[in-house]
Scaffold this motif. Structure first.
Motif, PDB file in Angstrom:
ATOM      1  N   GLN A   7       0.829  -1.203   0.000  1.00 19.94           N
ATOM      2  CA  GLN A   7       0.000   0.000   0.000  1.00 19.94           C
ATOM      3  C   GLN A   7       0.864   1.253   0.000  1.00 19.94           C
ATOM      4  N   THR A   8       0.273   2.349  -0.466  1.00 21.50           N
ATOM      5  CA  THR A   8       0.919   3.650  -0.323  1.00 21.50           C
ATOM      6  C   THR A   8       0.482   4.287   0.985  1.00 21.50           C
ATOM      7  N   ILE A   9       1.197   5.352   1.389  1.00 27.74           N
ATOM      8  CA  ILE A   9       0.832   6.068   2.609  1.00 27.74           C
ATOM      9  C   ILE A   9       1.107   7.550   2.415  1.00 27.74           C
ATOM     10  N   ASN A  10       0.220   8.376   2.935  1.00 27.17           N
ATOM     11  CA  ASN A  10       0.385   9.826   2.912  1.00 27.17           C
ATOM     12  C   ASN A  10       0.560  10.303   4.344  1.00 27.17           C
ATOM     13  N   VAL A  11       1.634  11.005   4.594  1.00 27.84           N
ATOM     14  CA  VAL A  11       2.008  11.400   5.946  1.00 27.84           C
ATOM     15  C   VAL A  11       1.796  12.898   6.103  1.00 27.84           C
ATOM     16  N   LEU A  12       1.117  13.277   7.181  1.00 28.99           N
ATOM     17  CA  LEU A  12       0.791  14.684   7.435  1.00 28.99           C
ATOM     18  C   LEU A  12       1.349  15.094   8.781  1.00 28.99           C
ATOM     19  N   ALA A  28       4.115   9.945   0.381  1.00 30.32           N
ATOM     20  CA  ALA A  28       4.133  11.399   0.181  1.00 30.32           C
ATOM     21  C   ALA A  28       4.048  12.026   1.561  1.00 30.32           C
ATOM     22  N   ILE A  29       4.736  13.147   1.749  1.00 31.67           N
ATOM     23  CA  ILE A  29       4.716  13.800   3.053  1.00 31.67           C
ATOM     24  C   ILE A  29       4.296  15.252   2.885  1.00 31.67           C
ATOM     25  N   PHE A  30       3.355  15.664   3.727  1.00 32.39           N
ATOM     26  CA  PHE A  30       2.786  17.014   3.711  1.00 32.39           C
ATOM     27  C   PHE A  30       3.066  17.660   5.065  1.00 32.39           C
ATOM     28  N   ILE A  31       3.787  18.766   5.064  1.00 29.74           N
ATOM     29  CA  ILE A  31       4.185  19.431   6.308  1.00 29.74           C
ATOM     30  C   ILE A  31       3.642  20.849   6.342  1.00 29.74           C
ATOM     31  N   LEU A  32       2.896  21.160   7.407  1.00 28.46           N
ATOM     32  CA  LEU A  32       2.397  22.508   7.661  1.00 28.46           C
ATOM     33  C   LEU A  32       3.367  23.246   8.570  1.00 28.46           C
ATOM     34  N   TYR A  33       3.646  24.512   8.257  1.00 30.14           N
ATOM     35  CA  TYR A  33       4.456  25.307   9.179  1.00 30.14           C
ATOM     36  C   TYR A  33       4.030  26.767   9.117  1.00 30.14           C
ATOM     37  N   ASP A  80      -8.282  18.401  12.895  1.00 32.47           N
ATOM     38  CA  ASP A  80      -9.586  18.400  12.222  1.00 32.47           C
ATOM     39  C   ASP A  80      -9.568  17.453  11.021  1.00 32.47           C
ATOM     40  N   ILE A  81      -8.468  17.455  10.291  1.00 35.17           N
ATOM     41  CA  ILE A  81      -8.356  16.578   9.120  1.00 35.17           C
ATOM     42  C   ILE A  81      -8.339  15.111   9.547  1.00 35.17           C
ATOM     43  N   PHE A  82      -7.604  14.801  10.588  1.00 34.81           N
ATOM     44  CA  PHE A  82      -7.558  13.414  11.053  1.00 34.81           C
ATOM     45  C   PHE A  82      -8.906  12.965  11.631  1.00 34.81           C
ATOM     46  N   ALA A  83      -9.698  13.911  12.078  1.00 31.26           N
ATOM     47  CA  ALA A  83     -11.029  13.554  12.581  1.00 31.26           C
ATOM     48  C   ALA A  83     -11.990  13.175  11.449  1.00 31.26           C
ATOM     49  N   ASP A  84     -11.656  13.539  10.219  1.00 31.99           N
ATOM     50  CA  ASP A  84     -12.460  13.188   9.050  1.00 31.99           C
ATOM     51  C   ASP A  84     -12.078  11.771   8.630  1.00 31.99           C
ATOM     52  N   GLN A  85     -12.773  10.776   9.174  1.00 34.10           N
ATOM     53  CA  GLN A  85     -12.376   9.386   8.977  1.00 34.10           C
ATOM     54  C   GLN A  85     -12.480   8.945   7.516  1.00 34.10           C
ATOM     55  N   THR A  86     -13.440   9.446   6.797  1.00 31.31           N
ATOM     56  CA  THR A  86     -13.567   9.081   5.383  1.00 31.31           C
ATOM     57  C   THR A  86     -12.341   9.532   4.604  1.00 31.31           C
ATOM     58  N   PHE A  87     -11.918  10.779   4.824  1.00 35.28           N
ATOM     59  CA  PHE A  87     -10.744  11.315   4.132  1.00 35.28           C
ATOM     60  C   PHE A  87      -9.480  10.583   4.582  1.00 35.28           C
ATOM     61  N   ARG A  93      -7.060  20.031   3.153  1.00 37.17           N
ATOM     62  CA  ARG A  93      -7.634  18.800   2.611  1.00 37.17           C
ATOM     63  C   ARG A  93      -7.609  18.844   1.074  1.00 37.17           C
ATOM     64  N   ALA A  94      -7.977  19.977   0.479  1.00 33.05           N
ATOM     65  CA  ALA A  94      -7.983  20.113  -0.981  1.00 33.05           C
ATOM     66  C   ALA A  94      -6.565  19.986  -1.547  1.00 33.05           C
ATOM     67  N   PHE A  95      -5.597  20.553  -0.851  1.00 31.58           N
ATOM     68  CA  PHE A  95      -4.206  20.468  -1.306  1.00 31.58           C
ATOM     69  C   PHE A  95      -3.743  19.009  -1.320  1.00 31.58           C
TER      70      PHE A  95
END
Length: 453
Positions: free
Chosen positions: A131-136, A158-163, A202-209, A445-447
């Motif tokens: 499987q693939t994995i997306n890391v936030l 893929a890794i997505f980092i907020l700063y 908030d994003i992790f609380a969106d279980q479908t996403f 989420r859109a990004f």
């Protein structure tokens, strides 16, 4: 071993699933169902191991769903990029004072200890499960760079980092934005680290996403990060003379509470550490907690120690779980109150294990100068906060959390020294690639939706 959520509404998971999930679906944080105990004989048997072997032996209590040879290979790979032969050297400064240097990894910060390992665990899981994995993740400075370098170029990730844009040190930003890797996405947001972390939750609380994109957390809300950090405390403690082992206090610069929580968890596994000093900068919610019993959010004030510019310490929930008698219903109650009001006061709060200190921006340059003049040691601004109020009646081990070369302006102003490191110098000629994104769950989420693997 199974792992449970602090809020009690998520089924128990094995180690690999807890790591892959990151934040529990009920909004809580994963913890071991029980904390294993180390006997004195078991601790003596660990004393002669090198760092990778010690890490493997420690994790055998937790990563029970990965065979030992495979896990040992993952660990060995994780520490090959550290430049000091001891991985986490202890540097003596005085009879009752040592520094535990945690900045010899690829991004020159303590976060490398956990995030090199976590990156290799993710790579193993992708290969084993097909499987693939997306890391936030969200970062106030060092976590983002360490997370990115743990996953650089790894297939299936893929890794997505907020700063917070403009609120991390320039070289910290370059470590995140100048990698040139195709699987790295750095998102610069307006606001503070706490704003980024709120959007992340908030994003992790969106279980479908989360499930659709196989999203996993890289912040210290991820259980594997805290467990990996336990190991450097154990390594340091085992190298101390017996008399110091019985009277040692670890002095820990911390904003998100994960670093000191790791040591406290190790103490609760039977390692007889006397105590911990929580060293904060001017964003002092943890100092106020451990001196008054009140946990109350204030405004984040940008500082010379930017990795600690935090007011909502996410790992505090793990400590809270134990402090409230492992009662998930109480944890839910407290966290609901805190989310609604921004504060919570403990009626009775045991502070016997913890003390705390606070260091303002006005004090940091003077402390850096004092440490340099007294010991000939160059401390970065975060480590300087740990030198603010040492205890003379204890043996102190100060955790040096970042290489001073990451903060050249502060060091030049304080002591006239221009610390350099070749890995940082190489970044200065590379282009910065960052993506401005609003600090909202919808925008983030859109990004991710457009770029997830």
């Amino acid at each position: 071993m199974n792992f449970i959520s602090t809020r009690g509404d998520t089924p128990a998971l094995g180690f690999s699933d807890a790591v892959a999930t990151g934040l529990a679906p009920d909004g809580g944080l994963f913890l071991p169902e029980t904390l294993p105990q180390f006997s004195s004989d078991e601790l003596k048997a660990l004393a002669g191991l090198d760092y990778p072997a010690l890490c493997t032996a420690f994790f055998r209590r937790f990563a029970t769903d990965i065979d030992e040879a495979t896990f040992a290979a993952i660990v060995a790979k994780s520490y090959t990029s550290f430049t000091h032969p001891e991985i986490a050297p202890l540097v003596p400064l005085a009879d009752n004072l040592q520094v535990l240097e945690l900045f010899h990894g690829p991004t020159l910060a303590f976060k490398d200890f956990a995030l090199q390992l976590l990156g290799n665990l993710y790579e193993h899981q992708c290969a084993a499960r097909g499987q693939t994995i997306n890391v936030l993740g969200a970062t106030s400075g060092d976590t983002g760079a360490a997370a990115i370098h743990g996953l650089l170029g790894k297939p299936g990730t893929a890794i997505f980092i907020l700063y917070p844009d403009g609120r991390v040190a320039p070289l910290q930003e370059r470590q995140m934005t100048c990698t040139g890797a195709d699987n790295v996405y750095t998102m610069a947001i307006e606001g503070s680290f706490d704003d980024a972390q709120t959007a992340l939750k908030d994003i992790f609380a969106d279980q479908t996403f989360r499930l659709h994109h196989r999203l996993s957390a890289v912040n210290s809300i991820n259980l594997a990060r805290v467990l990996a950090q336990c190991v450097y405390y154990l390594s340091a403690w085992l190298r101390l003379p017996t008399a110091q082992q019985e009277n040692v206090e670890f002095v820990v610069p911390t904003g998100n509470f994960g670093n000191v929580l790791a040591g406290w968890m190790l103490q609760n596994m039977g390692v007889p550490i006397r105590g911990f000093k929580v060293a904060t900068n001017q964003n002092d919610i943890l100092y106020r907690l451990f001196t008054t019993g009140e946990y109350k959010v204030d405004q984040v004030a940008p500082s010379l120690a930017p990795s600690m510019d935090i007011q909502v310490a996410s790992n505090f929930e793990r400590f809270l779980y134990f402090a409230l008698g492992r009662d998930p219903s109480r944890v839910r109650e407290v966290m609901t109150t805190f989310k609604a009001t921004g504060e919570y006061r403990f009626e009775s709060f045991d502070r016997s294990t913890f003390s705390a200190s606070r260091c303002s921006d006005a004090e940091i340059p003077g402390i850096i100068k004092s440490v340099y003049e007294r010991f000939g040691y160059v401390a970065d601004p975060h480590t300087a906060c740990a030198f603010a109020a040492p205890d003379s009646d204890r043996h102190s081990v100060v955790l040096a959390t970042a290489h001073p070369a990451k903060f050249p302006d502060t060091l030049r102003a304080a002591i006239g020294v221009d610390p350099r490191h070749p890995s940082l110098e190489a970044l200065k000629s590379r282009p910065i690639v960052k993506h401005p994104v609003a600090a909202s769950a919808d925008a983030i989420r859109a990004f991710i939706e457009a770029r997830a693997v």
